[in-house]
Design an enzyme around this catalytic site. Sequence first.
Site, PDB file in Angstrom:
ATOM      1  N   ARG A  44       0.857  -1.209   0.000  1.00  0.00           N
ATOM      2  CA  ARG A  44       0.000   0.000   0.000  1.00  0.00           C
ATOM      3  C   ARG A  44       0.879   1.241   0.000  1.00  0.00           C
ATOM      4  O   ARG A  44       0.622   2.197  -0.701  1.00  0.00           O
ATOM      5  CB  ARG A  44      -0.954   0.013   1.199  1.00  0.00           C
ATOM      6  CG  ARG A  44      -1.705   1.327   1.295  1.00  0.00           C
ATOM      7  CD  ARG A  44      -2.839   1.422   2.308  1.00  0.00           C
ATOM      8  NE  ARG A  44      -2.842   0.460   3.366  1.00  0.00           N
ATOM      9  CZ  ARG A  44      -2.100   0.545   4.484  1.00  0.00           C
ATOM     10  NH1 ARG A  44      -1.295   1.565   4.680  1.00  0.00           N
ATOM     11  NH2 ARG A  44      -2.167  -0.396   5.397  1.00  0.00           N
ATOM     12  N   TYR A  96     -16.673  17.715 -14.452  1.00  0.00           N
ATOM     13  CA  TYR A  96     -16.980  16.291 -14.661  1.00  0.00           C
ATOM     14  C   TYR A  96     -18.049  15.844 -13.660  1.00  0.00           C
ATOM     15  O   TYR A  96     -17.946  16.132 -12.459  1.00  0.00           O
ATOM     16  CB  TYR A  96     -15.684  15.479 -14.485  1.00  0.00           C
ATOM     17  CG  TYR A  96     -15.893  13.985 -14.539  1.00  0.00           C
ATOM     18  CD1 TYR A  96     -16.229  13.360 -15.736  1.00  0.00           C
ATOM     19  CD2 TYR A  96     -15.763  13.205 -13.400  1.00  0.00           C
ATOM     20  CE1 TYR A  96     -16.436  11.996 -15.782  1.00  0.00           C
ATOM     21  CE2 TYR A  96     -15.966  11.838 -13.449  1.00  0.00           C
ATOM     22  CZ  TYR A  96     -16.301  11.239 -14.647  1.00  0.00           C
ATOM     23  OH  TYR A  96     -16.506   9.891 -14.693  1.00  0.00           O
ATOM     24  N   ASP A 168      -7.697  19.335 -13.626  1.00  0.00           N
ATOM     25  CA  ASP A 168      -7.994  17.993 -14.135  1.00  0.00           C
ATOM     26  C   ASP A 168      -7.652  18.032 -15.623  1.00  0.00           C
ATOM     27  O   ASP A 168      -8.352  18.636 -16.423  1.00  0.00           O
ATOM     28  CB  ASP A 168      -9.468  17.656 -13.895  1.00  0.00           C
ATOM     29  CG  ASP A 168      -9.822  16.244 -14.370  1.00  0.00           C
ATOM     30  OD1 ASP A 168      -9.157  15.734 -15.292  1.00  0.00           O
ATOM     31  OD2 ASP A 168     -10.788  15.665 -13.829  1.00  0.00           O
ATOM     32  N   LYS A 193      -8.587   7.117 -19.454  1.00  0.00           N
ATOM     33  CA  LYS A 193      -8.889   7.707 -20.755  1.00  0.00           C
ATOM     34  C   LYS A 193      -7.671   7.647 -21.688  1.00  0.00           C
ATOM     35  O   LYS A 193      -7.268   6.553 -22.054  1.00  0.00           O
ATOM     36  CB  LYS A 193      -9.419   9.125 -20.548  1.00  0.00           C
ATOM     37  CG  LYS A 193     -10.463   9.271 -19.415  1.00  0.00           C
ATOM     38  CD  LYS A 193     -11.768   8.557 -19.692  1.00  0.00           C
ATOM     39  CE  LYS A 193     -12.667   8.437 -18.467  1.00  0.00           C
ATOM     40  NZ  LYS A 193     -13.006   9.698 -17.797  1.00  0.00           N
TER      41      LYS A 193
HETATM   42  C1  LIG Z   1     -13.454   9.990 -16.474  1.00  0.00           C
HETATM   43  C2  LIG Z   1     -13.060  11.255 -15.820  1.00  0.00           C
HETATM   44  C3  LIG Z   1     -12.801  11.313 -14.442  1.00  0.00           C
HETATM   45  C4  LIG Z   1     -12.994  10.114 -13.533  1.00  0.00           C
HETATM   46  O1  LIG Z   1     -12.120   9.097 -13.819  1.00  0.00           O
HETATM   47  P1  LIG Z   1     -12.459   7.548 -13.502  1.00  0.00           P
HETATM   48  O2  LIG Z   1     -11.200   6.879 -13.897  1.00  0.00           O
HETATM   49  O3  LIG Z   1     -13.651   7.190 -14.325  1.00  0.00           O
HETATM   50  O4  LIG Z   1     -12.749   7.470 -12.042  1.00  0.00           O
HETATM   51  C5  LIG Z   1     -12.400  12.515 -13.907  1.00  0.00           C
HETATM   52  N1  LIG Z   1     -12.282  13.623 -14.662  1.00  0.00           N
HETATM   53  C6  LIG Z   1     -12.536  13.607 -15.985  1.00  0.00           C
HETATM   54  C7  LIG Z   1     -12.392  14.864 -16.764  1.00  0.00           C
HETATM   55  C8  LIG Z   1     -12.930  12.437 -16.610  1.00  0.00           C
HETATM   56  O5  LIG Z   1     -13.196  12.426 -17.921  1.00  0.00           O
END
Ligand SMILES: *Cc1c(COP(=O)(O)O)cnc(C)c1O
Length: 389
Positions: A44, A96, A168, A193
């Site tokens: 961890r 988001y 982000d 992504k």
């Molecule tokens: C998908 C996404 C998230 C969340 O990510 P997960 O891996 O699905 O938890 C956060 N911010 C943005 C802009 C996203 O597209």
Amino acid sequence: MSATKIIHAIPSDPLTGAISVPVYQTSTFIQEAPGVNKGFDYARSNNPTRKVLEDVIAELEGGDAGFAFSTGLAAIDAVLKLLSAGDEIVAVDDIYGGAYRLFTHVYEKLGISVNYVDTTEVDNVAAAVNEKTKFIWIESPTNPTLKVSDIRAIAAIAAQVGAYLVVDNTFASPIGQNPISLGADIVIHSGTKYIGGHSDLVAGLVVTAAPELSEKIKFVQNASGGVLGPWDCFLTIRGIETLDIRFRKQSENALSIARFLQHHPEVDEVFYPGLDTHKNHHIAARQQNNLFGGVVSFSLKNDSTDVANAFVTHTRFFKLAESLGGVKSLLCHPAQMTHASIPRDRRLRSGIKDSLIRLSCGIEEPQDLIEDLNTAFKSVNTATQLIYA
Ligand SMILES: *Cc1c(COP(=O)(O)O)cnc(C)c1O
């Protein structure tokens, strides 16, 4: 950062010479004497496979340290845990949906308030901050209407009030944009992504600009424990090897498709930061290295859910699914899918019409993707005729 540097930022294994990063599938590490170890004691706290991913993402974003979490939302959650009751966040209004849900249903009841503003106008951010503001939280571009905010200008406001700027950076990827070089303090990615890039994992990453923040995130990561497992770290590292070439191809495909959509008679509005008709195109061009990403959204002149349904169920290459950034093209209908939890009037105010369709362009041939969309437009015509018959 060049493709050469990215690929060679990923080390080979010093122990065996293995050219790919080994998966250290272990929970614990043998100690020579209590507290005497080779830098690892419990998985961890740290794991050699995860450490490679964390070092590589820090280097890609030009930060002090990187941290890998089980999902993008776990990464967002770890950053929010730096706050205390009474603190305020000034956040992009088009945030988001998962971040909105976490802010609203988990952190607001713990005494953290969030003030949502349209950050595409810097003056709105300047007017919203006060002495309680601890984070300015932005995404650029946003989802699904690809709004762009001026990171450098907002970083200056954050510095003035002693708040941290959190970006982000999921939609730009580290290839398109490096917020720390523009003054951001913390960068977050959903590794699910573009970074993973193959729609085969969920992951989250945080990069910090300075050691004092690195220590705090490291503490939360170990204390709360939402870490990414070694196998998914390995897959994420493998994704990073081709991130540059994928993101460039996806951006190229998306630009061709955005231009095609712009001239299509059935299309109302096209949202893509690479088009010079986009409100903050000049800012996007400057801060995104002229790479605008693989996501394009558009609305139809015939603005109805039925017509949008006809469209999204008549493509062959664009698969109907949530998520984005993978090598296979996807499409979705935000009003019924990713943004279904947002009340209709709020959704309409942020530009998400009933017919809005979001495309995530993969790495296929652009002509094939355009042909695929043309076929779907024909089905829209049929649906329209049925509705008005
Ligand atoms: C998908 C996404 C998230 C969340 O990510 P997960 O891996 O699905 O938890 C956060 N911010 C943005 C802009 C996203 O597209």
